[in-house]
Every structure is written in structure tokens, then in C-alpha cells.
Design a protein around this motif. Structure first.
Motif, PDB file in Angstrom:
ATOM      1  N   SER A 114       0.804  -1.224   0.000  1.00 14.95           N
ATOM      2  CA  SER A 114       0.000   0.000   0.000  1.00 14.95           C
ATOM      3  C   SER A 114       0.837   1.274   0.000  1.00 14.95           C
ATOM      4  O   SER A 114       0.340   2.353  -0.324  1.00 14.95           O
ATOM      5  N   SER A 168      -2.218  -5.875   0.705  1.00 12.26           N
ATOM      6  CA  SER A 168      -2.052  -4.988   1.857  1.00 12.26           C
ATOM      7  C   SER A 168      -3.406  -4.766   2.507  1.00 12.26           C
ATOM      8  O   SER A 168      -4.446  -4.999   1.881  1.00 12.26           O
ATOM      9  N   GLU A 194      -6.011  -1.451   0.375  1.00 12.13           N
ATOM     10  CA  GLU A 194      -5.797  -1.698  -1.048  1.00 12.13           C
ATOM     11  C   GLU A 194      -6.049  -0.462  -1.908  1.00 12.13           C
ATOM     12  O   GLU A 194      -5.752  -0.449  -3.114  1.00 12.13           O
ATOM     13  N   GLN A 238      -5.284   0.204  -5.946  1.00  9.64           N
ATOM     14  CA  GLN A 238      -6.442   0.200  -6.837  1.00  9.64           C
ATOM     15  C   GLN A 238      -6.559   1.508  -7.604  1.00  9.64           C
ATOM     16  O   GLN A 238      -7.031   1.526  -8.752  1.00  9.64           O
ATOM     17  N   SER A 274      -5.520  -6.702  -6.715  1.00 12.40           N
ATOM     18  CA  SER A 274      -5.392  -6.431  -5.286  1.00 12.40           C
ATOM     19  C   SER A 274      -6.741  -6.589  -4.617  1.00 12.40           C
ATOM     20  O   SER A 274      -7.791  -6.515  -5.258  1.00 12.40           O
TER      21      SER A 274
END
Length: 228
Positions: free
Chosen positions: A12, A34, A37, A41, A50
Motif C-alpha cells: 500500500s 495490503s 488496497e 487500486q 489487489s
């Protein structure tokens, strides 16, 4: 070089975030994991998948294995980058706090590695990001008893896995990093200016992850131009 399937934890921010972008821009397929996200993203990158992921949660680990089973034939590189840092005097650290650091930095690394290994084949590479603080004989800093000792633990774990899996052709190596300018460093050492950026370190780790297993197995490389 053919496109690889790569799993990165702690994606992240900082080094993990930069790694995901670098691999994806080269055409590799990345599963960036993570708890948060959103930053990944927002990249909206066609080569990055993710979802919210906590390395300590069994259901999230199951979601990871489900994704790999459905979408990939194998995993070529696992980068154990997720980490938890605690900077607190030893006398004030509670048992719960000590356990929380080890849950992420040791038990989480062990569990995700165990789950990913069945998807790995000859030539695959497990890279664990450790710290110079985990190197025996290195300079140590007050307040990092839980963090640095956990980073020492994963060094030994990687050495043991390299021996246990040496007939498989899967390599296990550790990069013990020095100071890198990341949010985590700022949290631990407010105001300290590291000599390397997250992008610079990520570039090194990317290249090592793709090629280092040709030269190393069961090794700990000290990647540091300064202390801390």
C-alpha cells in the motif's frame, strides 16, 4: 525475460507500492497485497490485482490462495515485504505488543510462504525483506527490541527453508535493508533523512527478485549505505 507471476505483501505504500508499479510496468502479473488496497487500486493498472489483505487473518490468506489457484499456473516470485514496526522502550512493551510485531513479521511471513510454496517450481524465488537491525553484530537502536529481533528471526527462517527445499530448485534469500525514506522510517525516526528513496530501493529489489536466485540461495545480503 518472460512475464512472471509475482506476489508482493505490504504493497500500500513505500517500497511495496513502488515494487508493484515497477513489476507491472514491465509486463509482469502482480498480486499486490495490503490491508489498505486503495492506493494500489487507484493505479488502475491492468497487470495488478489487489484486495484487502491482512497477513494475520486466515480468511485473507485463503482468499490469496484462491486467487492464485483460479488465475495463475504458478508463482514465480514471492516478496515478503509487509512489516510492523514498534519503537518503544523494552520495559514498556507489553506481551501483546511484542506478539503483534511477531505475528506480522515472523508468523505472517512463515504462513504466506507455506501457502505459496505449492505453487512454486524450479526457478521460483522467495525474497524476504529484513533489516540491518536483524543482523547479528550490526548497530542496534534502543526501542526496537521487538522489531529488530523479529527481523533476525526471519533471516534464520529463510536459511532453514533454503536447506529444506534445496532439492526443489526454489531459492530463498533475504535482503537486510538499511535506512530507506519511507513512511515507516519517518514513524520510527521522525525527521531522519535516509540516503535512499523507496523507489531506488524498490528498483534494486525488483532486479534481485528476478535474477538473484541464479546466484544466491539461503543468503542474507546487507543492502545498506548507512545506519540506521
Amino acid at each position: 525475460m518472460s512475464n512472471k507471476n509475482i506476489i508482493i505483501t505490504g504493497a500500500s505504500r513505500g517500497i511495496g507500492y513502488e515494487l508493484a508499479k515497477l513489476f507491472a510496468d514491465e509486463g509482469h502479473h502482480v498480486l499486490a497485497l495490503s490491508r489498505n488496497e486503495t492506493p494500489i487500486q487507484k493505479l488502475n493498472h491492468k497487470n495488478i490485482a489487489s484486495f484487502p489483505f491482512d497477513i494475520c487473518e486466515p480468511q485473507d490468506l485463503s482468499k490469496m490462495t484462491d486467487y492464485v489457484t483460479k488465475n495463475w499456473d504458478q508463482v514465480d516470485v514471492l516478496i515478503n515485504n509487509a512489516g510492523k514496526l514498534l519503537n518503544k522502550p523494552f520495559a514498556e512493551i507489553t506481551t501483546k505488543e511484542f506478539e503483534e510485531v511477531y505475528r506480522v513479521n515472523v508468523f505472517g511471513v512463515a504462513e504466506i510462504t507455506r501457502l505459496v510454496l505449492p505453487f512454486m517450481k524450479l526457478g521460483s524465488h522467495v525474497v524476504t525483506v529484513s533489516s540491518m537491525g536483524g543482523i547479528q553484530g550490526s548497530m542496534k537502536f534502543p526501542g526496537l527490541a521487538a522489531y529488530s529481533s523479529s527481523k533476525g528471526a526471519v533471516i534464520t527462517l529463510s536459511e532453514l527453508l533454503a536447506e529444506e527445499y534445496k532439492e526443489s530448485g526454489i531459492a530463498f534469500n533475504v535482503l537486510a535493508l538499511g535506512a530507506v525514506q519511507t513512511e515507516m522510517l519517518e514513524e520510527a525516526f521522525p525527521g531522519y533523512q535516509a540516503p535512499l528513496s523507496a523507489f531506488e530501493m524498490a528498483s534494486y529489489i525488483k532486479d534481485f527478485s528476478l535474477r538473484g536466485n541464479t546466484f544466491y540461495n539461503g543468503k542474507v545480503l546487507q543492502v545498506s549505505s548507512s545506519t540506521p
